[in-house]
Design a protein around this motif. Structure first.
Motif, mmCIF file in Angstrom:
data_model
loop_
_atom_site.group_PDB
_atom_site.id
_atom_site.type_symbol
_atom_site.label_atom_id
_atom_site.label_comp_id
_atom_site.label_asym_id
_atom_site.label_seq_id
_atom_site.Cartn_x
_atom_site.Cartn_y
_atom_site.Cartn_z
ATOM 1 N N LEU A 121 18.006 -55.690 39.529
ATOM 2 C CA LEU A 121 18.468 -54.839 38.430
ATOM 3 C C LEU A 121 17.658 -53.555 38.359
ATOM 4 C CD1 LEU A 121 18.987 -57.618 35.751
ATOM 5 C CD2 LEU A 121 20.780 -56.098 36.600
ATOM 6 N N GLU A 122 16.363 -53.684 38.577
ATOM 7 C CA GLU A 122 15.505 -52.498 38.574
ATOM 8 C C GLU A 122 15.879 -51.550 39.708
ATOM 9 O OE1 GLU A 122 10.751 -51.353 38.951
ATOM 10 O OE2 GLU A 122 11.344 -53.419 38.517
ATOM 11 N N GLU A 123 16.128 -52.107 40.892
ATOM 12 C CA GLU A 123 16.511 -51.286 42.043
ATOM 13 C C GLU A 123 17.850 -50.597 41.821
ATOM 14 O OE1 GLU A 123 16.402 -54.101 45.217
ATOM 15 O OE2 GLU A 123 14.210 -53.987 45.468
ATOM 16 N N ALA A 124 18.730 -51.241 41.053
ATOM 17 C CA ALA A 124 20.035 -50.645 40.751
ATOM 18 C C ALA A 124 19.957 -49.648 39.602
ATOM 19 C CB ALA A 124 21.034 -51.748 40.398
ATOM 20 N N GLY A 125 18.762 -49.492 39.023
ATOM 21 C CA GLY A 125 18.589 -48.569 37.904
ATOM 22 C C GLY A 125 19.291 -49.037 36.650
ATOM 23 N N ALA A 126 19.395 -50.346 36.465
ATOM 24 C CA ALA A 126 20.168 -50.900 35.365
ATOM 25 C C ALA A 126 19.508 -50.680 34.012
ATOM 26 C CB ALA A 126 20.394 -52.398 35.590
ATOM 27 N N ASP A 127 20.324 -50.277 33.056
ATOM 28 C CA ASP A 127 19.933 -50.235 31.647
ATOM 29 C C ASP A 127 20.487 -51.524 31.048
ATOM 30 O OD1 ASP A 127 19.613 -49.841 28.952
ATOM 31 O OD2 ASP A 127 20.711 -47.936 28.857
ATOM 32 N N TYR A 128 19.616 -52.478 30.747
ATOM 33 C CA TYR A 128 20.129 -53.781 30.313
ATOM 34 C C TYR A 128 19.243 -54.443 29.278
ATOM 35 C CZ TYR A 128 16.648 -56.395 33.068
ATOM 36 O OH TYR A 128 15.481 -56.935 33.559
ATOM 37 N N LYS A 129 19.867 -55.360 28.552
ATOM 38 C CA LYS A 129 19.161 -56.243 27.633
ATOM 39 C C LYS A 129 19.590 -57.670 27.972
ATOM 40 C CE LYS A 129 19.084 -52.715 24.011
ATOM 41 N NZ LYS A 129 17.716 -52.311 24.300
ATOM 42 N N PHE A 130 18.643 -58.596 27.875
ATOM 43 C CA PHE A 130 18.947 -59.989 28.206
ATOM 44 C C PHE A 130 18.812 -60.857 26.967
ATOM 45 C CE2 PHE A 130 17.971 -64.286 29.620
ATOM 46 C CZ PHE A 130 19.018 -64.500 30.506
ATOM 47 N N LEU A 131 19.839 -61.696 26.744
ATOM 48 C CA LEU A 131 19.864 -62.574 25.576
ATOM 49 C C LEU A 131 19.993 -64.029 26.021
ATOM 50 C CD1 LEU A 131 22.458 -60.587 23.409
ATOM 51 C CD2 LEU A 131 19.958 -60.410 23.329
ATOM 52 N N ILE A 132 19.113 -64.864 25.541
ATOM 53 C CA ILE A 132 19.222 -66.294 25.819
ATOM 54 C C ILE A 132 20.140 -66.924 24.775
ATOM 55 C CG2 ILE A 132 17.971 -68.486 25.830
ATOM 56 C CD1 ILE A 132 15.586 -67.033 27.020
ATOM 57 N N GLY A 133 21.111 -67.704 25.239
ATOM 58 C CA GLY A 133 22.039 -68.338 24.308
ATOM 59 C C GLY A 133 22.959 -69.293 25.025
#
Length: 243
Positions: free
Chosen positions: A48-60
């Motif tokens: 994700l970092e290599e793809a330049g991703a802007d992301y948030k991760f949610l556990i559920g």
């Protein structure tokens, strides 16, 4: 739909088709809300970092109603809206019907079918209010033709087809689209665990003579998110296996 800066919420996105779909949208410049029952591993974080991703991760857990309500709220609040929902989370508990535990049937239905229903229900009023939204549900070819030893999984994926078509009809007047992807045999941890003889037998049934890849499924999600005139469809990705 131009996908750059669009917000895409993908359930079950820690590995397999979900992870590939997340990376495919990241490469389009989309902002991501990712989900799993456990945190992303270091390999996925690096990709994700290599793809330049802007992301948030949610556990559920999508099988739990209270968890889904909280997950839907946090996913929406992460960027203030959601443009694309990909219901990918799924499990298998394979066994012939005679030996299948009722609990295994119920659990597969809960995750694979009830989960997508709960998330759509939790978000549909917000989609209606913004008068847009693309919903992509992961079905399977076994939901179209059945498969021995997968009564629970086949039933859940057949249900996804019916859910998809109903949501497409209900949402159309508000600009909401809903489609499904039905993968066939895709190279994964599950297929890698099969013996070479079994894999060869499977490939012989596929006209293109190979297993599909998670990236090929992910590209179908990109297409269904982008095309504003496709709704209520089940896109089969199986190398011709169900011809």
């Amino acid at each position: 739909m131009e996908l750059k800066d669009k917000v895409v919420f993908i359930t079950g996105s820690t590995r397999g088709i979900g992870a590939a779909t997340a990376l495919a949208f990241a490469k389009q410049g989309s902002r991501l809300v990712l989900n799993g029952r456990h945190d992303l591993d270091d390999d996925m974080k690096q990709k994700l970092e290599e793809a330049g991703a802007d992301y948030k991760f949610l556990i559920g857990d999508v099988a739990d109603e209270e968890s889904v309500a909280q997950l839907a709220k946090e996913a929406w609040d992460a960027y203030g809206h959601i443009d694309v929902l990909v219901n990918n989370a799924g499990i298998t508990r394979d066994r012939l019907i005679g030996g299948m535990k009722v609990a295994d049937f119920d659990q597969v239905i809960a995750v694979n079918l009830r989960g997508p229903f709960l998330l759509i229900k939790a978000l549909i009023k917000k989609f209606n209010k913004q008068r847009s939204g693309a919903i992509i549900n992961l079905a399977s070819v076994v939901g179209l033709h059945g498969n021995a030893g997968q009564a629970n999984y086949s039933a859940s994926k057949a249900g996804i087809v019916g859910l998809t078509k109903t949501v497409a009809r209900e949402g159309a007047m508000r600009g909401i689209r809903c489609n499904a992807i039905a993968p066939g045999m895709i190279a994964s941890d599950m297929t890698a665990a099969l013996s070479e003889r079994v894999q060869e037998g499977i490939v012989e049934q596929i006209p293109l003579k190979r297993l599909g890849t998670v990236d090929e499924v992910a590209q179908c999600a990109i297409f269904l998110a982008q095309n504003d005139y496709v709704t209520g469809q089940v896109l089969v990705v199986d190398g011709g296996m169900t011809i």
